[in-house]
Design a protein around this motif. Structure first.
Motif, PDB file in Angstrom:
ATOM      1  N   ILE A  82       0.863  -1.179   0.000  1.00 55.87           N
ATOM      2  CA  ILE A  82       0.000   0.000   0.000  1.00 55.87           C
ATOM      3  C   ILE A  82       0.901   1.231   0.000  1.00 55.87           C
ATOM      4  N   SER A  83       0.659   2.125  -0.960  1.00 58.48           N
ATOM      5  CA  SER A  83       1.479   3.336  -1.025  1.00 58.48           C
ATOM      6  C   SER A  83       0.815   4.528  -0.351  1.00 58.48           C
ATOM      7  N   HIS A  84      -0.514   4.435  -0.121  1.00 53.86           N
ATOM      8  CA  HIS A  84      -1.201   5.570   0.500  1.00 53.86           C
ATOM      9  C   HIS A  84      -2.477   5.091   1.183  1.00 53.86           C
ATOM     10  N   ILE A  85      -2.667   5.529   2.402  1.00 60.42           N
ATOM     11  CA  ILE A  85      -3.940   5.364   3.108  1.00 60.42           C
ATOM     12  C   ILE A  85      -4.414   6.774   3.428  1.00 60.42           C
ATOM     13  N   GLY A  86      -5.477   7.182   2.761  1.00 64.69           N
ATOM     14  CA  GLY A  86      -6.031   8.516   2.980  1.00 64.69           C
ATOM     15  C   GLY A  86      -7.206   8.463   3.936  1.00 64.69           C
ATOM     16  N   ARG A  87      -7.914   9.564   4.015  1.00 66.15           N
ATOM     17  CA  ARG A  87      -9.094   9.620   4.878  1.00 66.15           C
ATOM     18  C   ARG A  87     -10.180   8.674   4.372  1.00 66.15           C
ATOM     19  N   THR A  88     -10.352   8.627   3.043  1.00 67.75           N
ATOM     20  CA  THR A  88     -11.384   7.775   2.454  1.00 67.75           C
ATOM     21  C   THR A  88     -10.821   6.766   1.452  1.00 67.75           C
ATOM     22  N   SER A  89      -9.545   6.891   1.087  1.00 64.78           N
ATOM     23  CA  SER A  89      -9.017   6.092  -0.021  1.00 64.78           C
ATOM     24  C   SER A  89      -7.810   5.238   0.367  1.00 64.78           C
ATOM     25  N   ILE A  90      -7.574   4.232  -0.481  1.00 66.46           N
ATOM     26  CA  ILE A  90      -6.421   3.338  -0.360  1.00 66.46           C
ATOM     27  C   ILE A  90      -5.799   3.230  -1.751  1.00 66.46           C
ATOM     28  N   THR A  91      -4.473   3.322  -1.826  1.00 64.13           N
ATOM     29  CA  THR A  91      -3.782   3.104  -3.095  1.00 64.13           C
ATOM     30  C   THR A  91      -2.869   1.904  -2.944  1.00 64.13           C
ATOM     31  N   TYR A  92      -3.131   0.908  -3.779  1.00 66.19           N
ATOM     32  CA  TYR A  92      -2.353  -0.328  -3.802  1.00 66.19           C
ATOM     33  C   TYR A  92      -1.307  -0.270  -4.914  1.00 66.19           C
ATOM     34  N   GLN A  93      -0.162  -0.866  -4.657  1.00 66.15           N
ATOM     35  CA  GLN A  93       0.871  -1.099  -5.672  1.00 66.15           C
ATOM     36  C   GLN A  93       0.959  -2.605  -5.845  1.00 66.15           C
ATOM     37  N   ILE A  94       0.916  -3.067  -7.076  1.00 61.74           N
ATOM     38  CA  ILE A  94       1.002  -4.506  -7.334  1.00 61.74           C
ATOM     39  C   ILE A  94       2.083  -4.733  -8.382  1.00 61.74           C
ATOM     40  N   ASP A  95       3.096  -5.500  -7.992  1.00 59.48           N
ATOM     41  CA  ASP A  95       4.198  -5.819  -8.888  1.00 59.48           C
ATOM     42  C   ASP A  95       4.114  -7.274  -9.307  1.00 59.48           C
TER      43      ASP A  95
END
Length: 141
Positions: A82-95
């Motif tokens: 996970i590159s970012h956990i925001g207030r409402t969002s999540i950003t995943y990195q998948i290699d």
């Protein structure tokens, strides 16, 4: 040091073009599949209820950079962080890689939302217990 969720995917015939090379669009299906497997590994569901209200995590952005081809029946390793956990969002990195060689790098951002049957989804803050489960996979900047 952050944790990494790892799994594997075999390139299926239906995911390839006429040359037997994995079609670019198939990576987006694989990324979603890896994300769902990760979420289930945490004891969560992509679609659940909190206080009786259905919530889910619709995607708001996705991209994939291709490094080398994957062929029909290749077995790829997939690593999710996970590159970012925001207030409402999540950003995943998948290699994705095979035999240690990079194949593709994907990124998916989703937003926690109340789901209604009669109107569009409404973003809501990530529940604190969900954030706690995700934090070990957050890559430190």
């Amino acid at each position: 040091m952050s944790k990494t969720f790892t799994t594997q995917r075999m390139v299926e015939f239906c995911d390839t073009d006429m040359a037997g090379i994995m079609h670019f669009a198939s990576f987006f299906h694989y990324m979603e599949s890896v994300e769902h497997e990760f979420i289930r590994s945490l004891g969560l569901s992509i679609y659940t209820k909190i206080d009786g209200q259905p919530i889910s995590f619709p995607r708001v952005a996705a991209k994939c950079d291709f490094k080398s081809p994957a062929m029909c029946e290749d077995v790829m390793d997939a690593e999710l962080t996970i590159s970012h956990i925001g207030r409402t969002s999540i950003t995943y990195q998948i290699d994705f890689s095979k035999g240690g060689k990079p194949v593709a790098h994907g990124e998916v951002t989703c937003v926690c939302c109340n789901i209604y049957h009669d109107r569009p989804p409404e973003s809501i803050p990530l529940p604190p217990d969900v954030i706690q489960l995700l934090k070990p996979y957050l890559v430190e900047a």
